[in-house]
Design an enzyme around this catalytic site. Structure first.
Site, PDB file in Angstrom:
ATOM      1  N   THR A 126      17.278  26.072  50.197  1.00 49.70           N
ATOM      2  CA  THR A 126      17.973  26.770  52.035  1.00 49.70           C
ATOM      3  C   THR A 126      18.222  28.334  51.275  1.00 49.70           C
ATOM      4  OG1 THR A 126      17.163  24.570  52.936  1.00 49.70           O
ATOM      5  CG2 THR A 126      18.717  26.348  53.446  1.00 49.70           C
ATOM      6  N   CYS A 133      37.579  33.482  27.488  1.00 48.16           N
ATOM      7  CA  CYS A 133      37.228  33.162  26.250  1.00 48.16           C
ATOM      8  C   CYS A 133      36.563  31.816  26.886  1.00 48.16           C
ATOM      9  CB  CYS A 133      37.928  32.565  25.345  1.00 48.16           C
ATOM     10  SG  CYS A 133      38.249  33.823  24.523  1.00 48.16           S
ATOM     11  N   SER A 147      23.714  42.381  42.425  1.00 49.13           N
ATOM     12  CA  SER A 147      24.184  41.295  43.198  1.00 49.13           C
ATOM     13  C   SER A 147      25.214  41.956  43.560  1.00 49.13           C
ATOM     14  CB  SER A 147      25.772  40.928  41.655  1.00 49.13           C
ATOM     15  OG  SER A 147      26.230  39.892  42.153  1.00 49.13           O
ATOM     16  N   ALA A 148      25.309  41.405  44.997  1.00 49.08           N
ATOM     17  CA  ALA A 148      26.236  41.735  46.584  1.00 49.08           C
ATOM     18  C   ALA A 148      27.694  41.998  46.108  1.00 49.08           C
ATOM     19  CB  ALA A 148      25.878  40.483  47.759  1.00 49.08           C
ATOM     20  N   HIS A 149      28.372  40.901  45.493  1.00 52.40           N
ATOM     21  CA  HIS A 149      30.066  41.472  45.449  1.00 52.40           C
ATOM     22  C   HIS A 149      30.365  42.019  44.834  1.00 52.40           C
ATOM     23  CE1 HIS A 149      31.188  39.373  41.620  1.00 52.40           C
ATOM     24  NE2 HIS A 149      29.640  38.938  41.852  1.00 52.40           N
ATOM     25  N   GLN A 182      25.636  47.065  37.567  1.00 53.92           N
ATOM     26  CA  GLN A 182      26.827  47.707  37.510  1.00 53.92           C
ATOM     27  C   GLN A 182      26.221  49.125  38.649  1.00 53.92           C
ATOM     28  OE1 GLN A 182      29.790  47.224  38.484  1.00 53.92           O
ATOM     29  NE2 GLN A 182      29.937  45.151  36.268  1.00 53.92           N
ATOM     30  N   THR A 222      23.684  36.786  37.741  1.00 56.13           N
ATOM     31  CA  THR A 222      23.552  35.794  36.706  1.00 56.13           C
ATOM     32  C   THR A 222      21.866  34.905  37.190  1.00 56.13           C
ATOM     33  OG1 THR A 222      26.080  35.303  36.242  1.00 56.13           O
ATOM     34  CG2 THR A 222      24.284  33.779  35.993  1.00 56.13           C
TER      35      THR A 222
HETATM   36  C1  LIG Z   1      26.087  43.596  33.942  1.00 63.90           C
HETATM   37  C2  LIG Z   1      26.315  42.859  34.721  1.00 63.90           C
HETATM   38  N1  LIG Z   1      24.668  41.412  35.175  1.00 63.90           N
HETATM   39  C3  LIG Z   1      25.248  40.391  35.515  1.00 63.90           C
HETATM   40  C4  LIG Z   1      26.483  40.021  36.157  1.00 63.90           C
HETATM   41  C5  LIG Z   1      26.999  38.806  37.226  1.00 63.90           C
HETATM   42  O1  LIG Z   1      26.603  38.617  38.243  1.00 63.90           O
HETATM   43  P1  LIG Z   1      27.033  37.533  39.525  1.00 63.90           P
HETATM   44  O2  LIG Z   1      28.882  37.559  39.064  1.00 63.90           O
HETATM   45  O3  LIG Z   1      26.503  38.114  40.727  1.00 63.90           O
HETATM   46  O4  LIG Z   1      26.650  36.592  39.016  1.00 63.90           O
HETATM   47  C6  LIG Z   1      27.564  41.128  35.734  1.00 63.90           C
HETATM   48  C7  LIG Z   1      29.043  40.731  36.891  1.00 63.90           C
HETATM   49  O5  LIG Z   1      30.440  41.029  36.079  1.00 63.90           O
HETATM   50  C8  LIG Z   1      27.468  42.187  36.006  1.00 63.90           C
HETATM   51  O6  LIG Z   1      28.091  43.217  35.650  1.00 63.90           O
END
Ligand SMILES: Cc1ncc(COP(=O)(O)O)c(C=O)c1O
Length: 382
Positions: free
Chosen positions: A236, A324, A198-200, A178, A71
């Site tokens: 940091t 939502c 994104s790592a998760h 993704q 994000t």
């Molecule tokens: C295509 C896409 N972009 C961005 C994000 C946002 O990632 P984060 O959870 O690291 O903010 C997601 C998370 O679902 C995603 O699927």
């Protein structure tokens, strides 16, 4: 034991990641900006992780900017690259099926006077590179197209889009959140200027991610107040998170082909079972241009939010559309953008496999689904 089929939402940590993070939390506590040895220790950990992430995507380590996730990376990329390039023009192009972390920065820029052109997706969930080409204007500063869709798993035609953006000298940003760790996302031979992840989403920790900024692409920082990340992202660094990201990246690079094979076999088993056992089903986005782990299915006349609840009650986690602000669920914006009706989008579920899913779990879901779908259809008056 629950069955977790929502790996596009988030993924469990790998043991190796947890071990490395625990070690970093304990031993690399120094501030990476400090000049003393404790700071240097933390700095070394960050730079090692940077090398590992760079190795996964095929760029130089100096081109990686660590962020708090995709994000933030998407916000930084869109607003930072657009603003740094505003002298060139104030026009942006993006696909119509982007994640909200692309959608909302675009809206913010539109409110500041930028023109924004959205390129629709076809019924197969993919954008047409010719339509991207047609959307480009002499004052276009940035194009943003996701690598793979979060809802359907549809893989976008990134190569032709990259070629045409490069031919026009326009910067291209790709949200690869993704795609990373699921398909090859190497930039060595692809002219992509910026890439978010994104790592998760690939068995790393939450709250950490990265933005690749290639070469000398200009960017206005979003977070100011420090020289970290070469002034591109102040604050940091999250040392243990970055260490975990680095290990997850190395594992993903090493296991990419094996994971793709294993997950696509599970996903195909799930789809084959659904198709043979349940009438009135349709797959949204299918092979060959779909992520190996993702299956999006419309169960005609069975509202997805109700089916999700029924599955949840049986210990199975899947996903429906998006939450939502109220906490209620609304149908997938991606499916609506692909031309599905509201009624169709309401009846779609996303099932995404990953670490820990096995054949026995898929068979258990296949044993449950026909009766649950029947029950939900009856309750919906079908
Ligand atoms: C295509 C896409 N972009 C961005 C994000 C946002 O990632 P984060 O959870 O690291 O903010 C997601 C998370 O679902 C995603 O699927």
């Amino acid at each position: 034991m629950r069955i977790y089929l929502d790996h596009n939402a988030t993924t469990p940590l790998r043991e190796e990641v947890l071990a490395a993070m625990t070690r970093a939390l304990r031993d690399a506590f120094g501030n990476p900006s400090s000049v003393h040895a404790d700071g240097a220790r933390a700095r070394r950990e960050i730079e090692r992780a940077r090398e590992r992430v760079a190795g996964l995507v095929g760029v130089r380590s100096g081109e990686i900017v660590f962020t708090s996730g995709a994000t933030e990376a998407n916000n930084l990329a869109l607003q930072g690259i657009a603003r740094a390039g505003r002298a060139h023009g104030r026009h942006l192009v993006a696909s119509a099926i982007e994640h909200p972390s692309i959608e909302e920065p675009l809206e913010a820029l539109r409110a500041e006077g930028w023109r924004v052109t959205r390129v629709p997706a076809g019924a197969d969930g993919r954008v047409d590179p010719d339509a991207v080409d047609a959307a480009l204007a002499p004052d276009t500063t940035l194009v943003s197209v996701q690598w793979a869709n979060h809802e359907t798993g549809a893989i976008q035609p990134i190569e032709p889009v990259a070629a045409l953006a490069r031919a026009r000298g326009i910067a291209l940003h790709v949200d690869a959140t993704q795609a990373i760790g699921r398909i090859s996302t190497r930039l060595d031979a692809l002219p992509i200027d910026a890439l978010s992840a994104s790592a998760h989403k690939f068995n790393g920790p939450k709250g950490v991610g990265f933005l690749v900024l290639r070469g000398d692409l200009a960017i206005e920082p979003w977070l100011r107040g420090g020289a970290q990340e070469r002034g591109r992202r102040a604050g940091t660094q999250n040392v243990p998170g970055i260490v975990g990201l680095g290990v997850a990246a190395e594992l993903a690079a090493r296991e990419l082909a094996e994971r793709a094979e294993r997950y696509s076999a599970l996903r195909d088993r799930l789809w084959d079972g659904i198709e043979s056992k349940i009438a009135g089903v349709r797959r949204n986005a299918g092979p060959p241009h779909v992520l190996p782990n993702t299956l999006n299915v419309e169960f005609e006349d069975a509202p997805g939010d109700v089916l999700l609840e029924a599955l949840d009650g049986e210990g199975v986690s899947v996903s429906f559309g998006a939450a939502c602000a109220s906490g209620a669920l609304r149908p997938s914006a991606t499916l609506l953008a692909m031309g599905r009706t509201l009624a169709q989008a309401r009846c779609a579920l996303r099932m995404s496999v990953g670490l820990g899913v096995d054949e026995a779990q898929i068979d258990r879901v296949l044993a449950l689904l026909p009766e649950l779908v029947e029950r939900v259809r009856r309750a919906a008056g079908a």
